[in-house]
Design a protein around this motif. Structure first.
Motif, PDB file in Angstrom:
ATOM      1  N   ILE A 107      23.318   6.101  44.478  1.00 10.49           N
ATOM      2  CA  ILE A 107      22.405   5.898  43.346  1.00 10.49           C
ATOM      3  C   ILE A 107      23.176   5.912  42.023  1.00 10.49           C
ATOM      4  O   ILE A 107      22.951   5.073  41.153  1.00 10.49           O
ATOM      5  CB  ILE A 107      21.288   6.964  43.361  1.00 10.49           C
ATOM      6  N   GLN A 110      25.116   2.471  41.170  1.00  7.96           N
ATOM      7  CA  GLN A 110      24.460   1.180  40.957  1.00  7.96           C
ATOM      8  C   GLN A 110      24.935   0.608  39.632  1.00  7.96           C
ATOM      9  O   GLN A 110      25.137   1.342  38.661  1.00  7.96           O
ATOM     10  CB  GLN A 110      22.941   1.350  40.890  1.00  7.96           C
ATOM     11  N   ASN A 111      25.091  -0.710  39.594  1.00  6.12           N
ATOM     12  CA  ASN A 111      25.459  -1.321  38.309  1.00  6.12           C
ATOM     13  C   ASN A 111      24.195  -1.539  37.481  1.00  6.12           C
ATOM     14  O   ASN A 111      23.096  -1.153  37.876  1.00  6.12           O
ATOM     15  CB  ASN A 111      26.270  -2.609  38.525  1.00  6.12           C
ATOM     16  N   ASP A 113      22.367  -3.981  37.032  1.00  2.00           N
ATOM     17  CA  ASP A 113      21.330  -4.775  37.730  1.00  2.00           C
ATOM     18  C   ASP A 113      20.658  -3.996  38.851  1.00  2.00           C
ATOM     19  O   ASP A 113      19.774  -4.515  39.534  1.00  2.00           O
ATOM     20  CB  ASP A 113      21.936  -6.050  38.315  1.00  2.00           C
ATOM     21  N   GLY A 114      21.083  -2.764  39.081  1.00  2.97           N
ATOM     22  CA  GLY A 114      20.501  -1.955  40.142  1.00  2.97           C
ATOM     23  C   GLY A 114      21.059  -2.266  41.524  1.00  2.97           C
ATOM     24  O   GLY A 114      20.451  -1.917  42.530  1.00  2.97           O
ATOM     25  N   TRP A 116      24.992  -2.971  43.911  1.00  3.42           N
ATOM     26  CA  TRP A 116      26.365  -2.506  44.028  1.00  3.42           C
ATOM     27  C   TRP A 116      27.292  -3.697  44.092  1.00  3.42           C
ATOM     28  O   TRP A 116      26.890  -4.807  44.414  1.00  3.42           O
ATOM     29  CB  TRP A 116      26.519  -1.645  45.270  1.00  3.42           C
TER      30      TRP A 116
END
Length: 117
Positions: A107, A110-111, A113-114, A116
């Motif tokens: 969690i 995450q980048n 954008d949500g 990986w």
């Protein structure tokens, strides 16, 4: 019980659980067994998790790297191999015992954008 592995106790347990009568052990296919988790008693699964889950988590069951030593950042081509271990342990009810830190790590990585890398 001593907590040490006993071939004889495992053979007796397999006779009881699987109804076998052979002298040899039945190879434990946890993935196959847990596909029918509604037919596996909670007591049996509770005893399987510490044995199989802890072994995978602490001793590198699938790879020499272990989830207790996750890198600071998720980089797919370097960290994707942990997912085999995560998915294996996650088959068991109660897997949060071993996977809570890994889930938090995912969690947190995450980048914007949500997703990986």
């Amino acid at each position: 019980m001593s907590g040490e592995y006993s071939h004889e106790r495992e053979r007796i347990a397999q006779h009881e659980v699987f109804g076998t009568r052979e002298g040899r052990l039945v190879p434990m296919q946890t993935e196959l067994l847990l596909k029918r988790c509604d037919q596996v008693s909670p007591e049996l699964e509770d005893s399987m998790l510490p044995h199989y889950g802890e072994h995978a988590y602490c001793h590198g069951f699938f790879w020499w790297e272990i989830p207790t030593k996750l890198p600071e950042n998720f980089v797919y081509n370097k960290t994707r191999r942990w997912f085999t271990t995560f998915n294996y342990i996650n088959q068991f009810r109660g897997s949060a015992l071993y996977l809570a830190d890994a889930v938090n790590w995912l969690i947190e990585n995450q980048n914007a954008d949500g997703i990986w890398d």
